[in-house]
Design a protein around this motif. Structure first.
Motif, short mmCIF file in Angstrom:
data_model
loop_
_atom_site.label_atom_id
_atom_site.label_comp_id
_atom_site.label_asym_id
_atom_site.label_seq_id
_atom_site.Cartn_x
_atom_site.Cartn_y
_atom_site.Cartn_z
N PHE A 81 0.07 5.14 -2.52
CA PHE A 81 -0.79 4.01 -2.84
C PHE A 81 -0.83 3.00 -1.70
O PHE A 81 -1.48 1.98 -1.81
N GLY A 82 -0.14 3.26 -0.61
CA GLY A 82 -0.19 2.37 0.54
C GLY A 82 -1.22 2.80 1.56
O GLY A 82 -1.64 2.01 2.40
N ILE A 83 -1.63 4.08 1.52
CA ILE A 83 -2.60 4.59 2.46
C ILE A 83 -3.86 5.00 1.70
O ILE A 83 -3.80 5.86 0.83
N LEU A 89 8.12 11.63 4.83
CA LEU A 89 7.83 10.43 4.05
C LEU A 89 8.55 9.21 4.60
O LEU A 89 7.97 8.12 4.69
N ASP A 90 9.81 9.37 5.00
CA ASP A 90 10.54 8.24 5.55
C ASP A 90 9.87 7.73 6.82
O ASP A 90 9.75 6.53 7.05
N ALA A 91 9.41 8.66 7.66
CA ALA A 91 8.80 8.27 8.93
C ALA A 91 7.45 7.61 8.73
O ALA A 91 7.01 6.83 9.56
N SER A 92 6.78 7.93 7.61
CA SER A 92 5.44 7.38 7.41
C SER A 92 5.46 5.90 7.04
O SER A 92 4.47 5.19 7.27
N GLY A 132 3.11 -1.54 7.98
CA GLY A 132 2.44 -0.50 8.74
C GLY A 132 2.92 0.88 8.32
O GLY A 132 3.88 1.03 7.56
N PHE A 133 2.22 1.90 8.82
CA PHE A 133 2.54 3.28 8.51
C PHE A 133 2.49 4.11 9.79
O PHE A 133 1.71 3.82 10.70
N ALA A 134 3.33 5.15 9.83
CA ALA A 134 3.31 6.14 10.91
C ALA A 134 3.41 5.47 12.28
O ALA A 134 2.61 5.73 13.18
N GLY A 135 4.42 4.61 12.44
CA GLY A 135 4.64 3.99 13.73
C GLY A 135 3.52 3.09 14.20
O GLY A 135 3.29 2.94 15.40
N GLY A 136 2.81 2.47 13.26
CA GLY A 136 1.74 1.55 13.63
C GLY A 136 0.37 2.17 13.66
O GLY A 136 -0.60 1.51 14.06
N ALA A 137 0.24 3.46 13.26
CA ALA A 137 -1.08 4.08 13.21
C ALA A 137 -2.00 3.29 12.28
O ALA A 137 -3.21 3.15 12.52
N LEU A 138 -1.44 2.79 11.20
CA LEU A 138 -2.10 1.81 10.34
C LEU A 138 -1.18 0.60 10.25
O LEU A 138 0.02 0.75 10.00
N ASP A 139 -1.71 -0.58 10.48
CA ASP A 139 -0.87 -1.76 10.35
C ASP A 139 -1.72 -2.97 10.00
O ASP A 139 -2.95 -2.92 10.06
N VAL A 161 -2.66 -7.97 2.20
CA VAL A 161 -2.58 -7.50 3.58
C VAL A 161 -3.84 -6.71 3.91
O VAL A 161 -4.25 -5.83 3.14
N ASP A 162 -4.45 -7.03 5.04
CA ASP A 162 -5.57 -6.25 5.56
C ASP A 162 -4.98 -5.12 6.39
O ASP A 162 -4.56 -5.32 7.53
N LEU A 163 -4.94 -3.93 5.80
CA LEU A 163 -4.29 -2.78 6.43
C LEU A 163 -5.35 -1.95 7.15
O LEU A 163 -6.00 -1.09 6.54
N SER A 164 -5.53 -2.24 8.44
CA SER A 164 -6.52 -1.53 9.26
C SER A 164 -7.89 -1.49 8.58
O SER A 164 -8.55 -0.46 8.50
#
Length: 289
Positions: free
Chosen positions: A286-288, A132-135, A165-172, A201-204
């Protein structure tokens, strides 16, 4: 001619008196406060989902220095921790924000940059915590801000961008941040305030929109560095077809060092605020979409 000159001189002195008072009002120097608050949140989840509630804690330290020229800076550190029952045991944020500004007795203009990091404690084992922290990537806020001073009233605004963003920029994505705040001083040590913040924010390709309404008050005890504060917030979060409301109450105590009244802090000290966390809407659930 002499009486006329005396009359003209007296009129000039009377006219310049307010300017002299205004000039004396800005003395510059250091200002600092630390605060701690305890709160409660209730969530109105979409049809078919169980409503939820949680307790939360907020700790803050803010420091400002203003030179006599009017140029200054402010640094904020804010830690929040929310208990979320069966979903997450604890969800924490840490914000550090920096402001650079130019201040006069009538207004303040400046810019800010803020970084927010996350931590989750799920109670389901170390592997879940790490996942979860990394996501959740760190989030950034940056833009311009201003305040105007009108007697007992202070009006402020902020306009900027929010990068997340999430997962190192997989979604940003990067989006718009805009807010307004009004503070009214009943006297030098009693303030009431209201504010509104819009964040999109337009998230991907998926819109994440948060709107936050605040009502609050703060009262500083006579002859004491301690003040008491309370705030009510209504937070609405929309992600695609998901829509959730949060009602939050937070109350606590501040210890003020530097300026000797709340009005003085507002006009000549640590008067700026960082962007507040959006609460439950910041979690990966709720962010993804």
């Amino acid at each position: 001619m002499v009486p006329f000159k005396k009359t003209l001189l007296a009129a000039a002195l009377v006219a310049s008196a307010p300017l002299a008072v205004a000039a004396d009002a800005q003395t510059g120097g250091f200002d600092l406060f630390v605060s701690g608050g305890l709160g409660y949140s209730s969530y109105d989840l979409p049809t078919g989902a169980s409503d939820a509630d949680d307790t939360n804690v907020e700790l803050r330290a803010s420091f400002a220095y203003t030179d006599k020229s009017g140029i200054g800076f402010q640094l904020d550190n804010v830690y929040t921790r929310q208990y979320m029952g069966d979903i997450f045991d604890y969800y924490s944020t840490y914000d550090i924000a920096g402001h650079v500004y130019y201040r006069t007795p009538s207004y303040l203009v400046g810019g800010f940059y803020q970084n927010r990091s996350f931590n989750y404690d799920t109670g389901y084992g170390p592997s879940a915590d790490v996942s979860l922290d990394a996501s959740m990537d760190d989030q950034q806020f940056y833009g311009v801000e201003a305040q105007g001073f009108f007697g007992n009233l202070t009006v402020g605004g902020v306009l900027g961008e929010h990068k997340m963003g999430f997962a190192g920029g997989a979604l940003d994505g990067t989006g718009t941040l805009a807010g307004i705040e009004a503070r009214y001083f009943m006297n030098d040590n009693w303030r009431i305030d209201a504010g509104y913040l819009y964040d999109n924010v337009d998230l991907s390709g998926v819109d994440l929109t948060t709107q936050r309404f605040n009502l609050g008050t703060e009262y500083r005890m006579a002859g004491s560095p301690m003040s008491l504060f309370a705030q009510y917030s209504r937070i609405n979060t929309e992600v695609a077809s998901f829509d959730m409301d949060e009602d939050r109450i937070l109350a606590g105590v501040k210890f003020n060092f530097g300026k000797d009244s709340l009005r003085k802090r507002d006009r000549d000290g640590a008067s700026l605020n960082p962007v507040q966390p959006a609460g439950f809407s910041g979690t990966p659930t709720f962010g993804i979409p």
